[in-house]
Design a protein around this motif. Structure first.
Motif, PDB file in Angstrom:
ATOM      1  N   ASP A  35       0.800  -1.225   0.000  1.00  0.00           N
ATOM      2  CA  ASP A  35       0.000   0.000   0.000  1.00  0.00           C
ATOM      3  C   ASP A  35       0.834   1.277   0.000  1.00  0.00           C
ATOM      4  OD1 ASP A  35      -2.312  -1.468  -0.077  1.00  0.00           O
ATOM      5  OD2 ASP A  35      -2.843  -1.146   2.027  1.00  0.00           O
ATOM      6  N   ARG A  73      -8.133   4.633  -5.487  1.00  0.00           N
ATOM      7  CA  ARG A  73      -8.677   3.282  -5.651  1.00  0.00           C
ATOM      8  C   ARG A  73      -7.567   2.259  -5.844  1.00  0.00           C
ATOM      9  NH1 ARG A  73     -14.174   3.192  -6.225  1.00  0.00           N
ATOM     10  NH2 ARG A  73     -15.117   5.236  -6.437  1.00  0.00           N
ATOM     11  N   ARG A  74      -7.888   1.003  -5.521  1.00  0.00           N
ATOM     12  CA  ARG A  74      -6.919  -0.099  -5.663  1.00  0.00           C
ATOM     13  C   ARG A  74      -6.662  -0.482  -7.118  1.00  0.00           C
ATOM     14  NH1 ARG A  74      -5.060  -1.911  -1.091  1.00  0.00           N
ATOM     15  NH2 ARG A  74      -6.358  -1.771   0.765  1.00  0.00           N
ATOM     16  N   MET A  83      -9.473   3.236  -1.362  1.00  0.00           N
ATOM     17  CA  MET A  83      -8.442   3.159  -0.329  1.00  0.00           C
ATOM     18  C   MET A  83      -8.512   4.354   0.616  1.00  0.00           C
ATOM     19  SD  MET A  83      -5.288   1.883  -2.700  1.00  0.00           S
ATOM     20  CE  MET A  83      -4.146   1.627  -1.352  1.00  0.00           C
ATOM     21  N   TRP A 103      -1.828   6.000 -12.188  1.00  0.00           N
ATOM     22  CA  TRP A 103      -1.332   5.197 -11.075  1.00  0.00           C
ATOM     23  C   TRP A 103      -0.160   5.960 -10.465  1.00  0.00           C
ATOM     24  CZ3 TRP A 103       3.492   2.520 -10.510  1.00  0.00           C
ATOM     25  CH2 TRP A 103       3.554   1.682  -9.379  1.00  0.00           C
ATOM     26  N   GLY A 113      -1.948   4.007  -5.451  1.00  0.00           N
ATOM     27  CA  GLY A 113      -3.184   3.549  -6.064  1.00  0.00           C
ATOM     28  C   GLY A 113      -3.504   4.334  -7.321  1.00  0.00           C
TER      29      GLY A 113
END
Length: 125
Positions: A35, A73-74, A83, A103, A113
């Motif tokens: 993460d 977002r993931r 997230m 990204w 993310g």
């Protein structure tokens, strides 16, 4: 000095962060905290060169979250897990853009993310 160059100068991505020595594979890499580490199967942040092996490394493009904010977002799709919410003016370091998504990493060492490209603005714009 432009705002973008100032942001880069303040970050860990200045010239001394790029490895000067020969890069080599030296054995297994410890498992990374996904993460907060800007690496995926095909791409990693340039500061990870010599630490992780991927086909490509990217120098971040600092951007800011536009007015109204957005969600990190993931995955690069609207139905992906959220997230975290991102407020307007939050720095987002873009490492890759595909389709309508970027990204990257929030700030220098924040979450990694995807955000919609439409939610990004040039620093100082």
């Amino acid at each position: 000095m432009t705002i973008e160059s100032a942001l880069i100068a303040q970050s860990a991505f200045s010239g001394d962060a790029v490895p000067a020595e020969q890069l080599a594979l030296s054995g297994p890499v410890p498992r990374l905290e996904a993460d907060h580490i800007p690496v995926r199967g095909d791409l990693a942040h340039i500061r990870l060169a010599g630490k992780v092996f991927v086909p490509h490394y990217s120098v971040p493009m600092p951007r800011v979250i536009a007015a109204g904010g957005t969600e990190l977002r993931r995955a690069g799709r609207d139905d992906a897990d959220v997230m975290a919410p991102l407020d307007a003016s939050t720095v987002f370091n873009v490492l890759d853009m595909a389709g309508n998504w970027a990204w990257g990493q929030v700030g220098v060492d924040g979450l990694v993310g995807y955000v919609p490209l439409a939610a990004l603005a040039e620093p100082g714009a």
